[in-house]
Design an enzyme around this catalytic site. Structure first.
Site, PDB file in Angstrom:
ATOM      1  N   LYS A 104      43.558  37.554  39.073  1.00 56.18           N
ATOM      2  CA  LYS A 104      44.683  36.650  39.360  1.00 56.18           C
ATOM      3  C   LYS A 104      45.896  37.475  39.813  1.00 56.18           C
ATOM      4  CE  LYS A 104      42.597  33.357  36.229  1.00 56.18           C
ATOM      5  NZ  LYS A 104      42.747  32.239  35.322  1.00 56.18           N
TER       6      LYS A 104
ATOM      7  N   ASN B 259      38.279  38.025  37.700  1.00 59.03           N
ATOM      8  CA  ASN B 259      39.323  37.464  38.559  1.00 59.03           C
ATOM      9  C   ASN B 259      40.655  37.917  37.969  1.00 59.03           C
ATOM     10  OD1 ASN B 259      41.163  35.962  39.975  1.00 59.03           O
ATOM     11  ND2 ASN B 259      40.475  33.965  39.207  1.00 59.03           N
TER      12      ASN B 259
ATOM     13  N   GLY C  25      42.298  30.292  30.291  1.00 61.08           N
ATOM     14  CA  GLY C  25      43.477  30.947  29.724  1.00 61.08           C
ATOM     15  C   GLY C  25      43.979  30.318  28.432  1.00 61.08           C
TER      16      GLY C  25
ATOM     17  N   HIS D  28      39.571  27.682  43.300  1.00 62.39           N
ATOM     18  CA  HIS D  28      39.924  27.905  41.898  1.00 62.39           C
ATOM     19  C   HIS D  28      40.872  26.786  41.449  1.00 62.39           C
ATOM     20  CE1 HIS D  28      41.548  29.670  38.268  1.00 62.39           C
ATOM     21  NE2 HIS D  28      40.495  30.455  38.259  1.00 62.39           N
TER      22      HIS D  28
ATOM     23  N   GLU E 289      43.476  26.815  39.825  1.00 65.74           N
ATOM     24  CA  GLU E 289      44.904  27.118  40.020  1.00 65.74           C
ATOM     25  C   GLU E 289      45.317  26.863  41.471  1.00 65.74           C
ATOM     26  OE1 GLU E 289      44.636  31.015  38.260  1.00 65.74           O
ATOM     27  OE2 GLU E 289      44.183  30.031  36.358  1.00 65.74           O
TER      28      GLU E 289
ATOM     29  N   SER F 240      37.968  31.361  29.308  1.00 73.06           N
ATOM     30  CA  SER F 240      38.066  32.067  28.031  1.00 73.06           C
ATOM     31  C   SER F 240      36.779  32.775  27.622  1.00 73.06           C
ATOM     32  CB  SER F 240      38.553  31.111  26.930  1.00 73.06           C
ATOM     33  OG  SER F 240      39.854  30.634  27.249  1.00 73.06           O
TER      34      SER F 240
ATOM     35  N   GLU G 211      34.287  25.976  35.927  1.00 71.41           N
ATOM     36  CA  GLU G 211      35.435  26.396  35.125  1.00 71.41           C
ATOM     37  C   GLU G 211      36.190  25.162  34.640  1.00 71.41           C
ATOM     38  OE1 GLU G 211      36.641  30.726  36.121  1.00 71.41           O
ATOM     39  OE2 GLU G 211      37.804  29.399  37.379  1.00 71.41           O
TER      40      GLU G 211
END
Ligand code: 13P
Length: 260
Positions: A20, A18, A181, A103, A105, A220, A175
């Site tokens: 992003k 991904n 991240g 996701h 985010e 990660s 996730e």
């Protein structure tokens, strides 16, 4: 042994990148060339590129078995006056096979509710795309002992809206938000526990669909921790952010999946 446990070895591992909101035409060109040249194993590889680069990546992937996906999809079907939206049909038209939905985010930064995520899941499938449904708890939720409840709620919203049969053509990605991240990976045991929970939720409604469901771990994932994660019973691959922007690192993760 449960049905889900018994069938775990039958699932082909999938490693998805991904990207992003990263990259440029030049950097993506170099990245895709290196991946096409370097992919040797039997696991599936999927690249989820930013919208403006999808067609370029599709063209670069012609003749390779690397798959293309989007990072989102509109809830809206067909075409219409929906400025800024990108439909599943458009994504399929430019060569996407998968679409990430929900996701963290999108959920936290752009206010997507469980209901919107369920709409996106259905819209992706209606366009012939395989949705990759992301679920996962925040650090506060984990520390409050609410991980199971949060994942259950996120899964249930989609199960109720789309029905269990829809999961025959879907991927789920666990996730944990605190691992995205941050360099802080869930331990293989922490991830496995949630993956098993997700599979058993589906198995309560349909054991065959549950045993075939690909459940990815994201947060990660790196070359150095992929093998131990992918060794777990219910972890069928990874959804990789940062490390997917580095061809050598992403190939290490991919090779760890292909070795299983
Ligand atoms: P990182 O691999 O950068 O933690 O990102 C994970 C992710 O959000 C993939 O969708």
């Amino acid at each position: 042994m449960s049905a889900a446990t018994r069938a775990s070895s039958g699932r082909t591992k999938l490693v998805a990148g991904n990207w992003k909101m990263h990259g440029s035409l030049a950097s993506i060109d170099a990245l895709v060339s290196a991946l096409v040249a370097g992919k040797k194993g039997g696991a599936k590889m999927l690249l989820c590129a930013p919208y403006p680069y999808l067609k370029t990546v599709a063209d670069r992937l012609a003749g390779s078995d690397i798959l293309l996906g989007s990072q989102d999809v509109s809830t809206r079907i067909g075409s219409g006056a929906f400025t800024g939206e990108v439909s599943g049909a458009m994504l399929a038209d430019v060569g996407c096979r998968y679409a990430i939905v929900g996701h963290s985010e999108r959920r936290t930064l752009f206010g997507e509710s469980d209901a919107i995520v369920a709409e996106k899941f259905k819209a992706a499938q209606q366009a012939g795309l395989v949705p990759i449904l992301c679920v996962g708890e925040t650090l506060d939720e984990r520390e409050a002992g609410r991980t199971e409840e949060v994942v259950e709620r996120q899964m249930k919203a989609v199960l109720d809206a789309a029905g269990v049969a829809a999961f025959a053509n879907a991927v789920v990605a666990y996730e944990p938000v605190w691992a995205i991240g941050t360099g802080k990976t869930a331990t293989p045991e922490q991830a496995q526990a949630v993956h098993a929970q997700i599979r058993s939720m589906i198995a309560r409604q349909d054991a065959t669909i549950a045993s075939g469901l690909v459940i990815l771990y994201g947060g990660s994932v790196k070359g150095g921790n992929a093998a131990e994660l992918f060794a777990m019973e219910d972890i069928d691959g990874g959804l990789v952010g940062g490390a997917s922007l580095d061809a050598a690192e992403f190939l290490k993760i991919y090779d760890a999946a292909s070795a299983r």
